[in-house]
Design a protein around this motif. Structure first.
Motif, PDB file in Angstrom:
ATOM      1  N   TRP A  44      23.342  22.295  27.302  1.00 41.52           N
ATOM      2  CA  TRP A  44      24.193  22.571  28.477  1.00 41.52           C
ATOM      3  C   TRP A  44      25.427  23.219  28.088  1.00 41.52           C
ATOM      4  O   TRP A  44      25.877  24.445  28.636  1.00 41.52           O
ATOM      5  CB  TRP A  44      24.134  21.795  29.408  1.00 41.52           C
ATOM      6  N   ALA A  45      26.222  22.735  27.210  1.00 39.49           N
ATOM      7  CA  ALA A  45      27.475  23.034  26.847  1.00 39.49           C
ATOM      8  C   ALA A  45      27.582  24.244  25.960  1.00 39.49           C
ATOM      9  O   ALA A  45      28.198  25.044  26.207  1.00 39.49           O
ATOM     10  CB  ALA A  45      28.206  21.891  25.817  1.00 39.49           C
ATOM     11  N   THR A  46      26.303  24.420  25.157  1.00 39.21           N
ATOM     12  CA  THR A  46      26.333  25.559  24.349  1.00 39.21           C
ATOM     13  C   THR A  46      26.002  26.913  25.090  1.00 39.21           C
ATOM     14  O   THR A  46      26.528  27.928  24.925  1.00 39.21           O
ATOM     15  CB  THR A  46      25.110  25.458  23.346  1.00 39.21           C
ATOM     16  N   LYS A  47      25.357  26.624  26.256  1.00 41.03           N
ATOM     17  CA  LYS A  47      24.754  27.826  27.295  1.00 41.03           C
ATOM     18  C   LYS A  47      25.903  28.010  28.003  1.00 41.03           C
ATOM     19  O   LYS A  47      26.160  29.178  27.826  1.00 41.03           O
ATOM     20  CB  LYS A  47      23.588  27.303  27.966  1.00 41.03           C
ATOM     21  N   LEU A  48      26.704  27.020  28.241  1.00 42.19           N
ATOM     22  CA  LEU A  48      27.971  27.697  29.057  1.00 42.19           C
ATOM     23  C   LEU A  48      29.116  28.086  28.388  1.00 42.19           C
ATOM     24  O   LEU A  48      29.919  28.970  28.555  1.00 42.19           O
ATOM     25  CB  LEU A  48      28.516  26.164  29.668  1.00 42.19           C
ATOM     26  N   ARG A  49      29.124  27.806  26.892  1.00 45.77           N
ATOM     27  CA  ARG A  49      30.052  28.544  26.057  1.00 45.77           C
ATOM     28  C   ARG A  49      29.963  29.935  25.968  1.00 45.77           C
ATOM     29  O   ARG A  49      30.695  30.788  25.666  1.00 45.77           O
ATOM     30  CB  ARG A  49      29.977  27.941  24.599  1.00 45.77           C
ATOM     31  N   THR A  50      28.621  30.537  26.209  1.00 47.74           N
ATOM     32  CA  THR A  50      28.618  31.837  26.048  1.00 47.74           C
ATOM     33  C   THR A  50      28.863  32.735  27.072  1.00 47.74           C
ATOM     34  O   THR A  50      29.275  33.821  26.930  1.00 47.74           O
ATOM     35  CB  THR A  50      26.885  32.289  25.692  1.00 47.74           C
ATOM     36  N   THR A  51      29.014  32.172  28.275  1.00 44.68           N
ATOM     37  CA  THR A  51      29.657  32.713  29.431  1.00 44.68           C
ATOM     38  C   THR A  51      31.005  32.342  29.690  1.00 44.68           C
ATOM     39  O   THR A  51      31.805  33.398  30.386  1.00 44.68           O
ATOM     40  CB  THR A  51      28.766  32.488  30.751  1.00 44.68           C
ATOM     41  N   LYS A  52      31.448  31.278  29.408  1.00 45.68           N
ATOM     42  CA  LYS A  52      32.645  30.906  29.710  1.00 45.68           C
ATOM     43  C   LYS A  52      33.553  30.233  28.575  1.00 45.68           C
ATOM     44  O   LYS A  52      33.047  29.035  28.122  1.00 45.68           O
ATOM     45  CB  LYS A  52      32.689  29.457  30.795  1.00 45.68           C
ATOM     46  N   PRO A  53      34.073  30.804  27.666  1.00 41.53           N
ATOM     47  CA  PRO A  53      34.569  30.295  26.383  1.00 41.53           C
ATOM     48  C   PRO A  53      35.434  29.218  26.465  1.00 41.53           C
ATOM     49  O   PRO A  53      35.270  28.380  25.783  1.00 41.53           O
ATOM     50  CB  PRO A  53      35.341  31.508  25.781  1.00 41.53           C
ATOM     51  N   PHE A  54      36.252  29.048  27.643  1.00 45.14           N
ATOM     52  CA  PHE A  54      36.976  27.711  27.705  1.00 45.14           C
ATOM     53  C   PHE A  54      36.238  26.814  28.557  1.00 45.14           C
ATOM     54  O   PHE A  54      36.966  26.940  29.954  1.00 45.14           O
ATOM     55  CB  PHE A  54      38.277  28.040  28.229  1.00 45.14           C
ATOM     56  N   ASN A  55      35.505  26.183  28.211  1.00 38.94           N
ATOM     57  CA  ASN A  55      34.389  25.243  29.094  1.00 38.94           C
ATOM     58  C   ASN A  55      34.855  23.821  28.790  1.00 38.94           C
ATOM     59  O   ASN A  55      34.004  22.973  29.427  1.00 38.94           O
ATOM     60  CB  ASN A  55      33.111  25.478  28.953  1.00 38.94           C
ATOM     61  N   GLN A  56      35.891  23.380  28.326  1.00 42.42           N
ATOM     62  CA  GLN A  56      36.227  22.148  28.190  1.00 42.42           C
ATOM     63  C   GLN A  56      36.485  21.313  29.513  1.00 42.42           C
ATOM     64  O   GLN A  56      36.059  20.213  29.838  1.00 42.42           O
ATOM     65  CB  GLN A  56      37.637  21.537  27.330  1.00 42.42           C
ATOM     66  N   VAL A  57      37.100  22.001  30.424  1.00 39.17           N
ATOM     67  CA  VAL A  57      37.209  21.474  31.916  1.00 39.17           C
ATOM     68  C   VAL A  57      35.717  21.231  32.630  1.00 39.17           C
ATOM     69  O   VAL A  57      35.610  20.260  33.005  1.00 39.17           O
ATOM     70  CB  VAL A  57      38.092  22.358  32.546  1.00 39.17           C
ATOM     71  N   ALA A  58      35.140  22.091  32.340  1.00 36.48           N
ATOM     72  CA  ALA A  58      33.633  22.007  32.922  1.00 36.48           C
ATOM     73  C   ALA A  58      32.859  20.775  32.235  1.00 36.48           C
ATOM     74  O   ALA A  58      32.332  19.907  33.146  1.00 36.48           O
ATOM     75  CB  ALA A  58      32.771  23.143  32.721  1.00 36.48           C
ATOM     76  N   MET A  59      33.072  20.616  30.938  1.00 39.51           N
ATOM     77  CA  MET A  59      32.453  19.289  30.318  1.00 39.51           C
ATOM     78  C   MET A  59      33.332  18.061  30.737  1.00 39.51           C
ATOM     79  O   MET A  59      32.551  17.145  31.053  1.00 39.51           O
ATOM     80  CB  MET A  59      32.620  19.631  28.914  1.00 39.51           C
ATOM     81  N   ALA A  60      34.657  18.054  31.019  1.00 40.37           N
ATOM     82  CA  ALA A  60      35.498  17.064  31.352  1.00 40.37           C
ATOM     83  C   ALA A  60      34.811  16.596  32.825  1.00 40.37           C
ATOM     84  O   ALA A  60      34.686  15.622  33.064  1.00 40.37           O
ATOM     85  CB  ALA A  60      37.016  17.366  31.628  1.00 40.37           C
ATOM     86  N   HIS A  61      34.629  17.574  33.734  1.00 40.10           N
ATOM     87  CA  HIS A  61      33.994  17.455  35.068  1.00 40.10           C
ATOM     88  C   HIS A  61      32.501  16.739  35.039  1.00 40.10           C
ATOM     89  O   HIS A  61      32.567  15.661  35.784  1.00 40.10           O
ATOM     90  CB  HIS A  61      33.908  18.586  36.210  1.00 40.10           C
ATOM     91  N   ARG A  62      31.950  17.038  34.135  1.00 42.34           N
ATOM     92  CA  ARG A  62      30.417  16.636  33.992  1.00 42.34           C
ATOM     93  C   ARG A  62      30.530  14.956  33.279  1.00 42.34           C
ATOM     94  O   ARG A  62      29.957  14.053  33.804  1.00 42.34           O
ATOM     95  CB  ARG A  62      29.478  17.454  33.094  1.00 42.34           C
TER      96      ARG A  62
END
Length: 339
Positions: free
Chosen positions: A297-315
């Motif tokens: 999920w993190a790898t897939k999200l990284r392709t559309t949102k480069p700065f996805n640490q906050v999304a991962m923190a939410h999860r």
């Protein structure tokens, strides 16, 4: 006389106590000195006592619980809208009573002494880390004026300083100053390691600590900080409420058919949110090497949102609440099973 709610506006020396009946009509609103509070509350029948979650509130909450009262702590920002008239202790105490009767107010659980001790350890460690960075930058800046440059990193600084203070090429005065700074730097490191060792012992002896350690990206620092802050997460009804409390949900501005979503709200504890973002960053950085659902999920999200640490923190925040409420360890499932 029985009161529905007794509120106490906390202070250092002079407190304000207000008692209301079932119609939220004030029956008394009086000042109390610090040494009079427990004696006064000991004379009251067991009832609900509400205070703002602020300076010394957890201590008073524990003391009043011993007297048989049901203590509730209310976030201070929820009291402000109910203050009528001028800002004073008399109006503040009554505003706490009014705010406590709202349907959607979430109260703060009273922390135990052990939880507060762990929180104190984190605050001291945070200050020491800031001092270490400040001292490191000062050492590098001062020595750069003498043409001495160290590589980046903690080990390079310590090794370089140890070589510098033994180099007779430089003056004795300068080497003595750097010796003092090196000893100070090592002293800070020793204190930080001592605190981290205490946090390790706390997490290792806690079942909830082991549950949090099983989550990807959550280490000793994160686990101990969250256990000291939320215990088992019993103050929240669902994982979304916990993420909202941490300030990891988008800021919304809506009116009629218009609905705009902005950046995260950044409500709640800044320190906990920072730790969780760092945890999310560590998971994202290693996601490419793993094939579990969270990493995919993190790898897939990284392709559309480069700065996805906050999304991962939410999860991760949602995972923390779910596993603590269920008292289960995190289990890595193969991606094929999830499909």
């Amino acid at each position: 006389m029985n009161f529905k709610v007794i509120t106490i506006d906390l202070a250092k020396n002079v407190f304000q106590a207000c008692g209301v009946n079932e119609h939220i009509k004030p029956q008394f609103n009086k000042k109390l000195k610090r040494n009079e509070v427990l004696d006064f509350m000991r004379q009251q029948a067991p009832t609900t006592v509400v205070m703002e979650a602020c300076y010394s509130s957890h201590y008073w909450g524990r003391e009043l619980n011993k007297l048989g009262h049901d203590v509730k702590l209310i976030p201070a920002q929820h009291v402000t809208p109910f203050v009528r008239g001028n800002k004073n202790d008399h109006n503040d105490a009554f505003a706490i009573a009014e705010a406590s009767q709202r349907a959607h107010i979430r109260f703060v659980p009273v922390k135990s002494e052990h939880q507060q001790e762990i929180s104190c350890s984190h605050r001291i460690r945070e200050r020491l880390v800031k001092n270490k960075v400040s001292l490191s930058n000062q050492i590098r800046g001062l020595l750069s004026e003498f043409g001495v440059i160290f590589s980046s990193g903690h080990k390079a600084l310590v090794t370089g300083l140890e070589c510098f203070v033994g180099d007779a090429e430089y003056s004795v005065r300068l080497r003595n100053m750097m010796t003092d700074m090196l000893n100070e730097y090592k002293g800070i490191l020793k204190c930080v390691k001592g605190i981290e060792q205490q946090l390790h012992e706390f997490v290792d002896t806690s079942e909830n600590g082991q549950i949090l350690r099983s989550i990807p990206g959550i280490g000793v620092i994160n686990a101990s900080a969250f256990l000291a802050a939320i215990d088992k997460g019993q103050a929240f009804n669902n994982p979304r409420e916990f993420a909202v409390w941490l300030g990891l949900t988008p800021r919304q501005h809506a009116s009629g058919n218009m609905n705009k979503m902005g950046g995260i709200t950044k409500r709640g504890d800044r320190y906990l949110r920072k730790l969780l973002v760092h945890a999310g960053r560590s998971v994202v950085s290693r996601a490419v090497k793993n094939d579990d659902p969270l990493s995919k999920w993190a790898t897939k999200l990284r392709t559309t949102k480069p700065f996805n640490q906050v999304a991962m923190a939410h999860r991760l925040a949602r995972l923390i609440w779910i596993l603590l409420s269920r008292q289960e360890h995190y289990r890595v499932m193969p991606a094929a099973q999830e499909a």
